[in-house]
Design a protein around this motif. Structure first.
Motif, PDB file in Angstrom:
ATOM      1  N   ALA A  44      -6.478  37.609  52.830  1.00  0.00           N
ATOM      2  CA  ALA A  44      -5.875  37.533  54.163  1.00  0.00           C
ATOM      3  C   ALA A  44      -6.741  38.315  55.136  1.00  0.00           C
ATOM      4  CB  ALA A  44      -4.454  38.097  54.136  1.00  0.00           C
ATOM      5  N   LYS A  45      -6.578  38.038  56.409  1.00  0.00           N
ATOM      6  CA  LYS A  45      -7.333  38.748  57.445  1.00  0.00           C
ATOM      7  C   LYS A  45      -6.452  39.875  57.981  1.00  0.00           C
ATOM      8  CE  LYS A  45      -9.685  34.429  58.686  1.00  0.00           C
ATOM      9  NZ  LYS A  45      -9.879  33.394  59.749  1.00  0.00           N
ATOM     10  N   VAL A  46      -6.479  40.990  57.264  1.00  0.00           N
ATOM     11  CA  VAL A  46      -5.622  42.126  57.598  1.00  0.00           C
ATOM     12  C   VAL A  46      -6.243  42.942  58.725  1.00  0.00           C
ATOM     13  CG1 VAL A  46      -4.498  44.195  56.734  1.00  0.00           C
ATOM     14  CG2 VAL A  46      -4.761  42.197  55.234  1.00  0.00           C
ATOM     15  N   GLN A  47      -5.464  43.182  59.752  1.00  0.00           N
ATOM     16  CA  GLN A  47      -5.937  43.950  60.904  1.00  0.00           C
ATOM     17  C   GLN A  47      -5.046  45.167  61.113  1.00  0.00           C
ATOM     18  OE1 GLN A  47      -6.367  41.522  64.413  1.00  0.00           O
ATOM     19  NE2 GLN A  47      -7.368  39.842  63.316  1.00  0.00           N
ATOM     20  N   LYS A  64      -2.516  33.440  52.784  1.00  0.00           N
ATOM     21  CA  LYS A  64      -3.944  33.217  52.550  1.00  0.00           C
ATOM     22  C   LYS A  64      -4.631  32.745  53.832  1.00  0.00           C
ATOM     23  CE  LYS A  64      -7.210  30.981  49.417  1.00  0.00           C
ATOM     24  NZ  LYS A  64      -7.376  30.133  48.215  1.00  0.00           N
ATOM     25  N   GLY A  65      -5.654  33.483  54.229  1.00  0.00           N
ATOM     26  CA  GLY A  65      -6.446  33.129  55.406  1.00  0.00           C
ATOM     27  C   GLY A  65      -5.785  33.453  56.735  1.00  0.00           C
ATOM     28  N   ARG A  66      -4.602  34.060  56.713  1.00  0.00           N
ATOM     29  CA  ARG A  66      -3.862  34.345  57.957  1.00  0.00           C
ATOM     30  C   ARG A  66      -4.206  35.728  58.502  1.00  0.00           C
ATOM     31  NH1 ARG A  66      -1.224  29.588  59.670  1.00  0.00           N
ATOM     32  NH2 ARG A  66      -0.411  28.504  57.823  1.00  0.00           N
ATOM     33  N   LYS A  67      -4.132  35.841  59.818  1.00  0.00           N
ATOM     34  CA  LYS A  67      -4.346  37.128  60.475  1.00  0.00           C
ATOM     35  C   LYS A  67      -3.029  37.910  60.471  1.00  0.00           C
ATOM     36  CE  LYS A  67      -6.105  35.410  64.292  1.00  0.00           C
ATOM     37  NZ  LYS A  67      -6.717  35.363  65.648  1.00  0.00           N
ATOM     38  N   ILE A  68      -3.020  38.995  59.725  1.00  0.00           N
ATOM     39  CA  ILE A  68      -1.807  39.793  59.557  1.00  0.00           C
ATOM     40  C   ILE A  68      -2.039  41.193  60.114  1.00  0.00           C
ATOM     41  CG2 ILE A  68      -0.121  40.693  57.928  1.00  0.00           C
ATOM     42  CD1 ILE A  68      -0.228  37.621  58.146  1.00  0.00           C
ATOM     43  N   GLY A  69      -1.142  41.642  60.960  1.00  0.00           N
ATOM     44  CA  GLY A  69      -1.250  42.961  61.557  1.00  0.00           C
ATOM     45  C   GLY A  69      -0.385  43.982  60.850  1.00  0.00           C
ATOM     46  N   GLY A  89       4.309  47.475  51.497  1.00  0.00           N
ATOM     47  CA  GLY A  89       5.018  46.207  51.512  1.00  0.00           C
ATOM     48  C   GLY A  89       4.076  45.023  51.627  1.00  0.00           C
ATOM     49  N   LEU A  90       3.027  45.173  52.436  1.00  0.00           N
ATOM     50  CA  LEU A  90       2.038  44.103  52.574  1.00  0.00           C
ATOM     51  C   LEU A  90       1.335  43.853  51.244  1.00  0.00           C
ATOM     52  CD1 LEU A  90       0.276  42.093  54.118  1.00  0.00           C
ATOM     53  CD2 LEU A  90      -1.165  44.025  54.832  1.00  0.00           C
ATOM     54  N   LEU A  91       0.915  44.912  50.578  1.00  0.00           N
ATOM     55  CA  LEU A  91       0.248  44.760  49.283  1.00  0.00           C
ATOM     56  C   LEU A  91       1.155  44.056  48.276  1.00  0.00           C
ATOM     57  CD1 LEU A  91      -1.506  48.244  48.889  1.00  0.00           C
ATOM     58  CD2 LEU A  91      -2.525  46.089  49.665  1.00  0.00           C
ATOM     59  N   ALA A  92       2.441  44.418  48.307  1.00  0.00           N
ATOM     60  CA  ALA A  92       3.389  43.802  47.377  1.00  0.00           C
ATOM     61  C   ALA A  92       3.597  42.326  47.692  1.00  0.00           C
ATOM     62  CB  ALA A  92       4.713  44.552  47.411  1.00  0.00           C
ATOM     63  N   LEU A  93       3.681  42.003  48.980  1.00  0.00           N
ATOM     64  CA  LEU A  93       3.826  40.596  49.366  1.00  0.00           C
ATOM     65  C   LEU A  93       2.607  39.781  48.944  1.00  0.00           C
ATOM     66  CD1 LEU A  93       5.423  40.732  52.935  1.00  0.00           C
ATOM     67  CD2 LEU A  93       6.403  39.657  50.909  1.00  0.00           C
ATOM     68  N   LEU A  94       1.436  40.333  49.164  1.00  0.00           N
ATOM     69  CA  LEU A  94       0.214  39.630  48.779  1.00  0.00           C
ATOM     70  C   LEU A  94       0.177  39.392  47.270  1.00  0.00           C
ATOM     71  CD1 LEU A  94      -2.363  41.473  51.071  1.00  0.00           C
ATOM     72  CD2 LEU A  94      -1.741  39.057  51.203  1.00  0.00           C
ATOM     73  N   LYS A  95       0.519  40.422  46.507  1.00  0.00           N
ATOM     74  CA  LYS A  95       0.515  40.258  45.055  1.00  0.00           C
ATOM     75  C   LYS A  95       1.541  39.224  44.625  1.00  0.00           C
ATOM     76  CE  LYS A  95       0.884  42.608  40.640  1.00  0.00           C
ATOM     77  NZ  LYS A  95       1.185  43.839  39.898  1.00  0.00           N
ATOM     78  N   GLU A 139      -0.975  36.493  63.396  1.00  0.00           N
ATOM     79  CA  GLU A 139       0.010  35.456  63.068  1.00  0.00           C
ATOM     80  C   GLU A 139       1.287  36.018  62.456  1.00  0.00           C
ATOM     81  OE1 GLU A 139      -2.109  31.715  61.486  1.00  0.00           O
ATOM     82  OE2 GLU A 139      -3.543  33.361  61.169  1.00  0.00           O
ATOM     83  N   GLY A 140       1.246  37.291  62.113  1.00  0.00           N
ATOM     84  CA  GLY A 140       2.409  37.962  61.552  1.00  0.00           C
ATOM     85  C   GLY A 140       2.163  39.454  61.562  1.00  0.00           C
ATOM     86  N   VAL A 141       3.232  40.225  61.604  1.00  0.00           N
ATOM     87  CA  VAL A 141       3.092  41.680  61.591  1.00  0.00           C
ATOM     88  C   VAL A 141       4.021  42.280  60.547  1.00  0.00           C
ATOM     89  CG1 VAL A 141       2.392  41.855  64.016  1.00  0.00           C
ATOM     90  CG2 VAL A 141       4.825  41.956  63.442  1.00  0.00           C
ATOM     91  N   MET A 142       3.579  43.354  59.925  1.00  0.00           N
ATOM     92  CA  MET A 142       4.422  44.086  58.997  1.00  0.00           C
ATOM     93  C   MET A 142       5.278  45.058  59.802  1.00  0.00           C
ATOM     94  SD  MET A 142       3.884  42.863  56.021  1.00  0.00           S
ATOM     95  CE  MET A 142       4.879  44.066  55.123  1.00  0.00           C
ATOM     96  N   GLY A 143       6.579  45.045  59.539  1.00  0.00           N
ATOM     97  CA  GLY A 143       7.471  45.911  60.295  1.00  0.00           C
ATOM     98  C   GLY A 143       8.760  46.150  59.548  1.00  0.00           C
TER      99      GLY A 143
END
Length: 350
Positions: free
Chosen positions: A180-183, A149-154, A165-171, A199-203
């Motif tokens: 979240a601040k998705v970039q 929540k509120g984090r910058k995620i790439g 995977g990002l959508l699943a993690l958020l849910k 602050e984190g990246v999906m990989g």
């Protein structure tokens, strides 16, 4: 297995795997044409099967290379063609047209295909654990999905396994993309995280996380909950059209069995798997490339086994959760009956 690709379309397939679907190995592999000449393996005169391995040859396909080189396909009386796609080729195009009999693709991709009336059926799931996660610095305060929540995620973009995977993690954390601040950062995960742009990246756990380690950056990975309450997605596996299964079920069973033998051997004999893959993967004879391939295989092996140590297993509950999740997230053009998307009868009997 899924790995970093050199175009947006290829991002949908590492791939696996994924991928469906390896950074340094891929860089070397681009010295050759993306549409590699199909390689025939197995017994001449045997039952012909063409499998679509998608895009640039690399170590992610070692189970198939091993099965070919160890003679598993030949022993099964099969004449198998390993076919790599061209970069602009539709993932399921050759399967739909009948040019391929089997495709190596993600369960999520198969579900999307079924929503577009492509009757593909998963007959063996190679990745028992979804191979993507949120990669954060070792010292990060982000520990659970709720911490996003509120984090910058790439993320590379709003497509493919990293985004799913990002959508699943958020849910899982009770959040949505609005929380979240998705970039969208393209395939610049290492630069974006190291440069503190996010602050984190999906990989991919067996590629991007390995690349960070090789670069000397200490990171952790936050992965999807694999329990009964989780929204785990289905990773890369083997798929075939219902028509093919009805007509050639016996041949397909033999192919699945031989391919899983190749997977087992690649897991248990990783150095030899790399050696056997050299004729298929350009540049793999270099020491740096072998070391990278070894690190990737080491990271991949745990993702291929379920909690009982089984290979290829299909979990109906995960398919049901995925179908509901992807439809709710707007990732499917229409609802799909999950029971129609898989068939466990082609797996070897335990």
């Amino acid at each position: 297995m899924r790995f970093v690709q050199t175009s947006m379309r290829r991002a949908h397939r590492h791939r696996v795997t994924g991928a469906a679907a390896l950074a340094s190995v891929l860089a070397l592999a681009t010295l050759t044409s993306c549409a590699e000449e199909p390689k025939n393996t197995g017994a001449k005169g045997g039952a012909s099967i063409t499998v679509g391995l998608t895009y640039t040859p690399n170590i992610q396909f070692s189970p198939f290379y091993v099965a070919a080189e160890k003679g598993y396909y030949k022993d099964a009386g099969l004449n198998v063609t390993l076919r790599h796609h061209g970069a602009a080729e539709d993932l399921f195009g050759a399967l739909t047209s009948g040019k391929e009999d089997v495709i190596y693709a993600g369960g999520d991709e198969m579900l999307q295909a079924r929503a577009k009336n492509v009757p593909v059926v998963d007959i063996a799931t190679f990745y028992q654990k979804y191979p993507v996660g949120l990669i954060v610095p070792k010292e990060s305060e982000i520990r659970t999905p709720a911490d996003l929540k509120g984090r910058k995620i790439g993320t590379p973009g709003a497509f493919g396994e990293t985004y799913f995977g990002l959508l699943a993690l958020l849910k899982e954390g009770g959040l949505s993309t609005k929380d979240a601040k998705v970039q969208n950062i393209g395939f610049t995960q290492q630069a974006a995280l190291t440069g503190n742009k996010v602050e984190g990246v999906m990989g991919y756990l067996n590629n991007d996380a390995v690349s960070f380690k090789e670069a000397g950056k200490e990171v952790r990975s936050i992965t999807l909950n694999s329990g009964s309450a989780g929204d785990q997605l289905v990773g890369v596996g083997l798929g075939a059209k219902k028509k093919t299964l009805d007509k050639r079920g016996g041949d397909i069973k033999k192919f699945v069995d031989a391919s899983l033998r190749g997977l087992r051997y690649a897991i248990d004999h990783q150095d030899e798997a790399i050696k056997l893959s050299e004729k298929y993967v350009p540049g793999l004879r270099g020491e740096k490339q072998r070391n990278n391939a070894r690190a990737v295989l080491k990271a991949t092996a745990p993702l291929m086994k379920n909690d009982s140590g089984e290979l290829g297993a299909i979990d109906p509950q995960t398919w049901t959760r995925m179908a509901d999740f992807m439809y709710d997230q707007g990732l499917l053009e229409k609802s799909v009956t999950p029971e129609d998307a898989y068939d466990t009868s082609y797996l070897p009997k335990s």
